[in-house]
Structure formats: structure tokens, C-alpha cells
Design an enzyme around this catalytic site. Structure first.
Site, PDB file in Angstrom:
ATOM      1  N   ALA A 100      47.106  46.754  35.612  1.00 32.52           N
ATOM      2  CA  ALA A 100      46.288  46.040  34.537  1.00 32.52           C
ATOM      3  C   ALA A 100      44.802  46.604  34.668  1.00 32.52           C
ATOM      4  CB  ALA A 100      46.549  44.279  34.888  1.00 32.52           C
ATOM      5  N   ASN A 147      47.975  43.360  43.215  1.00 33.75           N
ATOM      6  CA  ASN A 147      48.347  44.688  42.680  1.00 33.75           C
ATOM      7  C   ASN A 147      46.893  44.807  42.444  1.00 33.75           C
ATOM      8  OD1 ASN A 147      51.131  44.209  42.855  1.00 33.75           O
ATOM      9  ND2 ASN A 147      51.203  44.327  40.904  1.00 33.75           N
ATOM     10  N   HIS A 162      38.612  42.443  34.086  1.00 30.64           N
ATOM     11  CA  HIS A 162      39.025  42.897  35.609  1.00 30.64           C
ATOM     12  C   HIS A 162      37.454  43.760  35.277  1.00 30.64           C
ATOM     13  CE1 HIS A 162      42.401  41.891  36.816  1.00 30.64           C
ATOM     14  NE2 HIS A 162      42.895  42.188  35.994  1.00 30.64           N
TER      15      HIS A 162
END
Lengths: 272, 272
Positions: free
Chosen positions: B125, B192, B222
Site C-alpha cells: 500500500a 505489511n 501514508h
């Protein structure tokens, strides 16, 4: 251990060769070529493990190497790219601007498929191409804004017809905004970055390039924005020049070394 | 054409299988396994080209596939990772948190080298891992700030001992700041992303993770910052959830599909 042939023994080729020689890249540099034989001899003199200097660029891939690393010029890519693949060698290309010529791209892509070989393009002086290529089919817009000191822009073809006086710029000034396709012919020093972003994403006619001259910066900064159904990405990369080769960002050399290290390694490979 | 075995037929495994079935990934899905046979049967029913359902996870790599795609769990990685490599198959891992266990990482890395096979970790991601791994040896600091809606943080182990009431948060609030190593046990949903960034860069004890709860956001964002001798990098990735699997960002699925597409293609590969 993978065997490597190097085409181009200038500043970037030398850094790659030294990374192989030091063991950072776990391969063997077996053959090198440069249009200037003196340049090739000078490179070989710096290496502990001496590669053979071949007499012309086409001979590199006739030897039993696994990959040819091009660090020479766009012309070199056009000249030897196809024969490298026909000789069943992989190819890593530094002069990625050559691939913006659609006929060259198509020939080399078809040849990869036909001869079951791969061409590797390092991320160069930018980053985030893992993300851009993953969302390629869903991208609505992609742009890159490059900010450099006016000195770094001098000599670009753009200024042959522009009224802008770089020496008179005293605050950050946008000097160009257009497509990547327009930008690459006007700002040759920016060609690799614009080509990489265009090829990863939505092509050179849709990728927007903006160039800013900033007299107060000592870095080359690239800011990438991409948007689509997946969401948004923004990447800002502030690059210092490489101390051995001030015309190149340190990241451009490090990403080439990492790409070749990965090619030569059987290991855990991180990133798309 | 490359042959693929799929370990895990849940939401992510299904998306990967559909991408193979549609031709987006130019490979052949020949064998699948899931701990729930019904789940495997359900997946196969959605595919035009029917793979064989094997009876246990270890049987996947005993067939003549080129690569096993793990989309199951960290335990599955620990359970079958080594035998996949011993059977001379490559491996793509979605549950990358398993590799934060240093002994697992060492065993699998050594096995790649010994059996001349490769483990692929998609960028998940996040993005920009091409840049982070290139500058790995020169990194001084790396941090990631993740901003999510409080609902998306519910159930994390962190709240077993924290006084923070997620339902009472009415403006963006930092709820955690610590090392990636601390974060992965407290926020399993973030594992992850934290693992990928740690493994690409300076490791889970030096990578800083910050988690912000924001009641006004509909995305998972993020923000990565990295600094060193090369310069600086900042990446912001705003992810929408995947419509078929709201717990996963669309980018995480797209980056897995792109990694496998690249593995199955002889073509021009862009990015470090």
C-alpha cells in the site's frame, strides 16, 4: 555469477564498474567498450579485476555475458539495443530518453518478447515508479515539477528562443510548463526523468512537466503528483549532485547500482 | 508461459487469480490451495481457465510451477516458504510481516541464494521503495506517518492497554509514535507497510512509525520521510480502499498484480 558487459566508460559507467569491482554488485565485469579507447583504458586501470576492452560496441554482446549495461548515449541505445537482445543478452539502459521514440520502443519491446530477454530501466533521479506503474491503468493525471538553480539550466535549447534571462532571476520562477514530449527536446538535461515518468504512467503527451529556476537552491528537486481511482500519490525527491560527477544526481547512480545488484542476486527482492 | 501456484484463495488471492484469468498477468494459474476447501472451490468457479485444487499447501510447489504466490498468512510463509525454494520455485509473499522475524528472513534469504531462486515482495500500500532501497547504505533516518479513520484502527492490540477512546476523537490525534518493531505488534493492520519500509531501508528498530486517528478522512494516508547523504525523499500516498475488499487499499492489490505481471513478462521493466 552473472557476467556483465559495459557500454560507456564515462562518469556513470565508471561508478557502476567500481561497484562491481568492490563486490557491492555480485557480478563479474568481463568486457567494456567506449568510443574513446583512452577512456576505456583509464577505467580498466582503476579496477582490480580487469575486463577485456573490445574493439566495437557490437562485440560486447557477442561474448558470453548475461547483460549489457548501456551508460553511453541515446544513439548507443538505438545502435546496439536490438543486437544485444538478438544475441540473447539482457540490457540495462541509462539513456532512457531513447525509448521516447515510439518506433525504438516498439522494436525493443517486441525483441524482448521474441528473444525472451528483459530490458531494465533504473528509476534514475526520481522514485515512486513502483507506485506509478502499479496504478498505470487507473491514472487520470501525472505531473512533475523540477526545481533547479538557474546555472543548472544554462545551455538548454529552450533558451535559444526564450526571452528569459537566467542571470536576472532572483526568486523562484516558473520558466516552462508543457507536456513531457515538449519538455524533452527543450531541456535535454531533464530527458531521463521525464522519459521514466512518461513510460511508467500515461505517456509523454499526457504527462505534464513544469520547470522552476530557483537561485537559492543547491539541490535538484523533483515533485511528482499522480491521481486516479486508487487515490493520490505525491513524491518529492531532493537530490544532491554526485561528488564524482556533479552533472548527475547521486540517486541516479545509486538506483543504477541497485538495479544491477538486484539483477545479479538470488535473494529477497523488495518492491514492485 | 510461466505457471503459477496460488496459496490462499481469499479476497487478495481472488483478485490476483482474476488478473491472471483475464490475461492482464500473462501467466497460467495451474494450482491453488486454501485451508478452506470451499473457499478454493468458490475461487475456481469464478475462473474460465480452471486450476487444480491441491490437498495441502506443500503440494503446490511439488507440481511444475515457476512461482508460488502466498496470499494467506504469516504462518503460511513460515510453514511453506523454505520448501517452495527447496523445490526450486520462486515465491511472491503478500504477508511480508513474517520476514520481520530475523531467523525466518535469514533462512529464506540463504535458501534463495543456495537454490538460485528469488522471493518477490510487492510494494504493498506504499510506494517509493525503489528510492529507499537505492539509498539504503546512506540513509540517516526513515519515518512513516499513517493517518486513518478511528474506525479503521479499532481492535488493534494497542488499545488493550491504552486509555485512548477512539470514539471520543473529534480532530486528528496522534495515538502512537515509536519504532516499527514496536508498532507491528500493536497495530497488526499496519504490519505489511511497516515491514516493507523497514526491510527496504534501515530496519525495524530504526524506522519510526507514527499513527494518527483522523475522524474526517475517508482514506488511509501514508507519509514517508527519508534523509541521508543523497538528499531527502518525501512520499505521500493517499489510498482508497479496494471496492471488493474494503480492508485492503486498492494500491496493495494493484502492486501485487504488477509484480506478478512483471515476473511473467519478457519486456521493458521500468524502475529499480
Amino acid at each position: 555469477m552473472k557476467k556483465i558487459g559495459l557500454l560507456g566508460c564515462g562518469a556513470i559507467g565508471t561508478q557502476i564498474a567500481l561497484a562491481i569491482d568492490s563486490g557491492k554488485i555480485p557480478g563479474m565485469l568481463t568486457h567494456v567498450y567506449d568510443v574513446s579507447k583512452e577512456t576505456a583504458i583509464e577505467l580498466v586501470s582503476k579496477l582490480n579485476s580487469k575486463p577485456e576492452i573490445v574493439e566495437n560496441s557490437h562485440l560486447l554482446s557477442s561474448h558470453s555475458v548475461n547483460i549489457i549495461v548501456e551508460a553511453a548515449s541515446q544513439d548507443a541505445v538505438k545502435d546496439v539495443g536490438l543486437s544485444v537482445l538478438q544475441n540473447k543478452r539482457d540490457l540495462m539502459i541509462m539513456s532512457v530518453g531513447a525509448l521516447l521514440d515510439e518506433s525504438i520502443y516498439a522494436i525493443l519491446s517486441d525483441a524482448c518478447n521474441h528473444f525472451k530477454k528483459t530490458i531494465y530501466l533504473p528509476s534514475g533521479a526520481i522514485a515512486g515508479l513502483d507506485g506509478i506503474k502499479s496504478v498505470k491503468d487507473e491514472l487520470e493525471s501525472v505531473s512533475i515539477t523540477t526545481t533547479k538553480h538557474p546555472h543548472s539550466l544554462k545551455g538548454a535549447k529552450f533558451f535559444e528562443t526564450s526571452q528569459i534571462d537566467l542571470d536576472a532571476i532572483c526568486s523562484p520562477t516558473t520558466i516552462f510548463e508543457g507536456t513531457a514530449k515538449q519538455a524533452v527536446s527543450l531541456f535535454p538535461a531533464n530527458i531521463n526523468v521525464a522519459a521514466l515518468l512518461s513510460l511508467s504512467g500515461i505517456g509523454s503527451e499526457k504527462t505534464i512537466v513544469k520547470i522552476i529556476a530557483d537561485p537559492d537552491t543547491d539541490k535538484n528537486t523533483h515533485h511528482i503528483e499522480a491521481e486516479g481511482k486508487f487515490g493520490k500519490m505525491n513524491f518529492t525527491i531532493e537530490n544532491f549532485p554526485d561528488s564524482n560527477n556533479p552533472k548527475t544526481s547521486r540517486l541516479a547512480i545509486l538506483s543504477a547500482i541497485e538495479t544491477l545488484r538486484k539483477y545479479c542476486s538470488d535473494d529477497i527482492q523488495i518492491g514492485t
